[in-house]
Structure formats: C-alpha cells, structure tokens
Scaffold this active site. Structure first.
Site, PDB file in Angstrom:
ATOM      1  N   SER A 197      23.958  -0.287   8.924  1.00  0.00           N
ATOM      2  CA  SER A 197      24.017  -0.636  10.341  1.00  0.00           C
ATOM      3  C   SER A 197      24.900  -1.864  10.550  1.00  0.00           C
ATOM      4  O   SER A 197      24.783  -2.842   9.807  1.00  0.00           O
ATOM      5  CB  SER A 197      22.597  -0.954  10.804  1.00  0.00           C
ATOM      6  OG  SER A 197      22.579  -1.216  12.163  1.00  0.00           O
ATOM      7  N   ALA A 198      25.761  -1.822  11.582  1.00  0.00           N
ATOM      8  CA  ALA A 198      26.730  -2.913  11.754  1.00  0.00           C
ATOM      9  C   ALA A 198      26.113  -4.192  12.317  1.00  0.00           C
ATOM     10  O   ALA A 198      26.635  -5.288  12.080  1.00  0.00           O
ATOM     11  CB  ALA A 198      27.868  -2.445  12.670  1.00  0.00           C
ATOM     12  N   HIS A 199      25.002  -4.065  13.049  1.00  0.00           N
ATOM     13  CA  HIS A 199      24.514  -5.287  13.715  1.00  0.00           C
ATOM     14  C   HIS A 199      23.828  -6.267  12.767  1.00  0.00           C
ATOM     15  O   HIS A 199      23.431  -7.350  13.168  1.00  0.00           O
ATOM     16  CB  HIS A 199      23.633  -4.941  14.926  1.00  0.00           C
ATOM     17  CG  HIS A 199      22.264  -4.430  14.629  1.00  0.00           C
ATOM     18  ND1 HIS A 199      21.175  -5.266  14.514  1.00  0.00           N
ATOM     19  CD2 HIS A 199      21.785  -3.182  14.449  1.00  0.00           C
ATOM     20  CE1 HIS A 199      20.091  -4.535  14.282  1.00  0.00           C
ATOM     21  NE2 HIS A 199      20.436  -3.269  14.229  1.00  0.00           N
ATOM     22  N   THR A 235      31.870  12.347  21.607  1.00  0.00           N
ATOM     23  CA  THR A 235      33.100  11.545  21.660  1.00  0.00           C
ATOM     24  C   THR A 235      32.939  10.328  20.763  1.00  0.00           C
ATOM     25  O   THR A 235      31.963   9.589  20.896  1.00  0.00           O
ATOM     26  CB  THR A 235      33.351  11.086  23.108  1.00  0.00           C
ATOM     27  OG1 THR A 235      33.458  12.246  23.922  1.00  0.00           O
ATOM     28  CG2 THR A 235      34.610  10.240  23.217  1.00  0.00           C
ATOM     29  N   CYS A 321      11.034  -4.764  13.525  1.00  0.00           N
ATOM     30  CA  CYS A 321      10.623  -3.400  13.870  1.00  0.00           C
ATOM     31  C   CYS A 321       9.130  -3.190  13.755  1.00  0.00           C
ATOM     32  O   CYS A 321       8.625  -2.138  14.086  1.00  0.00           O
ATOM     33  CB  CYS A 321      11.328  -2.400  12.965  1.00  0.00           C
ATOM     34  SG  CYS A 321      13.077  -2.610  12.996  1.00  0.00           S
TER      35      CYS A 321
END
Ligand code: PMP
Length: 380
Positions: A197-199, A235, A321
C-alpha cells in the site's frame, strides 16, 4: 505536532504530491482511450508501471494495481481460493497477520475452506516445524506477513518459502509486505504473491498493488472491460499510480542508513520507558525499530492516547484498523490477555527527529504521572 503513528499512515511527501498534481493537471485523458490524449496518458502510465516493476525486479504482467493492501490481500486470498479450489481447500496463515487477512479467512471459512493458524515461538518467529506439519496435499496457500503491523515482528520470507516448497511445491506463498516496504529490504522473488500500500510510504491513500508471479492463477474479484488489466478492471487512476511509483522510488533508497537512524530513536525511547514500573515493552529480537509497542499495567490506552493528543502528540492503540480491541499479536507473543488489552503503538519513521523524541518523552512522563495519580486517588 509530533506524529508517531507512521505505521497507520504517512503524510504524502511533497515530491510525490508534485508528481500527482502534474499527472492530474497535464494528463487528463483516459489511458484506455485511443485518441492522442489517451495515448499521452498511456505513455505515462506505462512508464510509471515500468518503474515500479524495475524497482521490485518483477515483470510488468506481474503487477496488479489495487486500491491498497486490503484489496490486494482480498485479491490474493480469495483469488487463489477460487482458482485452486479443485486442487484443495486448505489455507495456512500466521497468528501475526493484519486484521484484513483474518476477516478474509473468516469469509473463506464460511465458504467451506479450512484455515489453519501456524504457531510462532516466543520471539514471534514462525515455528517452521509446525508449518511443515500443517502443510498437506490440499494446502493451496500460505500467507505470512513480512513485518507484523502491531509489534513489528519480521519474518524470514526466503526460509519460509523453502519450508513450504519442500513440503508441497504446489502450495503458493503470499506475504503482506505493507509494513516492510521502505523499512527493510524485501525480495519479491522470495514469495509468489505480495500485497502493498502506498500510503505507508509517503504516497497517497487509495492505491497499492498485488505482485503475482506470472505462473500463479487467480480469479479476478472485479470484472470489467479488460482494457487495463484483466485481473482488475476500470479506468487506471493515473495520478495515483504515478505518485505511487515516485513514493516507491524514494522509499527504497538508502534503506540501511534510514534504519540505523530509526534504531537509535527506538533505543532512546526504550531506555526511558524501561524505567517505568507500570509499562511492559512488547519487543523481541525480531521487532523492527520502526514499530514500538508497549502495554500499560494500569492506564487505559485510549485515555493515554487522548491525553497525549492534548499536546498534539499522535500515537495509536494496537493498530489503526483494530483500535480498542485486543492486540492479537501481543496475545500471540505473550499469551497474556491483560497485556494484550492495554497496548499502544509508537511508530517511527526516518523523518522523526531527536528533538521530537525529547519532547515526546517529556510529555509522556508528565501525562503518565498525571494519569497514575488520578488512578491512585480513585482507588482510595
Ligand atoms: N496490511 C498491513 C500489514 C497494514 O499495516 C495495513 C494498514 N493498516 C493494511 C494491510 C491495509 O492497508 P490499506 O489501508 O492500504 O488497505
């Protein structure tokens, strides 16, 4: 503000944001369109994907863009379960996984799959003998995270892979590498699939990927036009992908010196917190320095976190989480429910400074003493 919750998420770095803004401003075409604007976007998309693949030394058809690690974990576990269910319906996971893995396993169990939980030793290391014993002919997948998100336990992926493949060459190995990237070196060649995950690496929220070795089959969870990627349609979110590629490039640079810096900060905090009678440090020889987990003997973690927040210091309970719940990882390590119910996580980054830690430790002491006094007055 002193932010010490980098394992929950990170701010987007200015360089990454610049890439995001430029892609948004100058590349408005849909990369799936055949006209010039679409082609211009497609060229940028291809180069961003190529860069990510080069950084991780994988092929372009092995990268599936997702909305983050939760989706990548779903895609890996459910995708494999659906694709290989005729071969077997048995999946093994560790007791140190992110909650998303457990929720997916609960779902798969409700669909008739059998889930086994592999043991770990007292330091959190996977019990290789237990893993070996649990693998059977019907085992289609083993999923073990590279770095645990609550206590930071790091697993030797290469060795785990060897144990799995020796026991059953058909069993696939997935790893959630979300908490490992940008912190420790990870080779995607040690696994068949990996979620990220990029964050967590100063990239934007809402973007991540699943690495899937080209020999592995998965059934897609999202069906669509098939123009971008058969396994995950729609997209392509070009600015997010470009931003992720930039974030990965920055994250993988100078890993060793970044880790040394974080280790020194971690040691400073531990040295101080060890002096408190009412604190237990949940750390083993396999914990990476970026994640420091402690348990309070008397103070409620939520109360402490909100007290620190008054001074603009941000920490978390076990993970973002599963706030407020029992820490499954602390439970897996120490088997002590009280300890597992009272954890806080201090997560550091290479951008954390010594000055921040000095201020953090001073305010920690102040708030800790205040809350302890309140408790002793209450109990009189
Ligand atoms: N796996 C791990 C190990 C994580 O730490 C997190 C984030 N807390 C996730 C998965 C979920 O990632 P995302 O927010 O990208 O869905």
């Amino acid at each position: 503000m002193i932010y010490l919750d980098y394992s929950a998420t990170t701010p987007v770095s200015y360089d990454v944001l610049d890439s995001y803004n430029k892609a948004t401003r100058d590349y408005m075409g849909n990369a799936n369109s055949i006209h010039a604007l679409g082609v211009k976007s497609k060229v940028l998309l291809n180069s961003a994907i190529k860069q990510i693949c080069e950084l991780f030394n994988i092929q372009e058809n092995e990268l599936i863009i997702t909305s983050g690690a939760t989706e990548a974990n779903n895609m890996a576990l459910k995708g494999v379960a659906l694709a290989y269910q005729n071969r077997g319906k048995h999946i093994i996971v560790s007791k140190l996984e992110h909650p998303s893995i457990y929720r997916i396993c609960d779902f798969l169990e409700s669909q008739g799959f059998e889930i086994s939980y592999v043991n770990n030793d007292e330091d959190g290391l996977i019990d290789f003998e237990d893993l070996r014993k649990k693998i059977k002919d019907e085992t289609i997948l083993v999923s073990i995270c590279a770095v645990n998100s609550e206590v930071g336990i790091r697993q030797p992926l290469k060795t785990i892979r060897q144990v799995i493949k020796k026991e059953n060459p058909n069993t696939l190995f997935h790893s959630d590498i979300t908490q490992a990237i940008g912190k420790i070196p990870v080779s995607l060649h040690d696994v068949d699939m990996a979620s990220m995950s990029a964050h967590k690496i100063f990239g934007p929220k809402g973007i991540g990927f699943l690495y899937k070795n080209s020999k592995v089959n998965i059934v897609p969870l999202i069906h669509g036009s098939g123009k971008f990627n058969d396994l995950r349609n729609g997209t392509p979110p070009l600015p997010l992908i470009v931003a992720m590629s930039k974030a990965c490039r920055i994250a993988l640079k100078d890993l060793e010196s970044k880790e040394i810096k974080v280790k020194k900060l971690n040691e400073r905090i531990c040295l101080e917190l060890e002096k408190y009678d009412g604190i237990l440090i949940n750390k083993t020889k396999y914990s990476i320095p970026h994640i420091l987990n402690i348990s309070f003997k008397n103070i409620r973690p939520e109360t402490f976190i909100h007290a620190m927040e008054d001074d603009e210091i941000y920490l978390s309970t076990n993970t973002a989480c599963s706030s407020g719940d029992l820490s499954t990882s602390v439970m897996a390590l120490y088997g002590d429910k009280k300890r597992a119910m009272s954890t806080i996580r201090i997560s550091l980054s290479y951008v954390t400074t010594n000055e921040e830690i000095t201020k953090f430790l001073n305010i920690f002491k102040l708030r800790y003493n205040q809350l302890n006094e309140l408790i002793s007055v209450d109990s009189k």
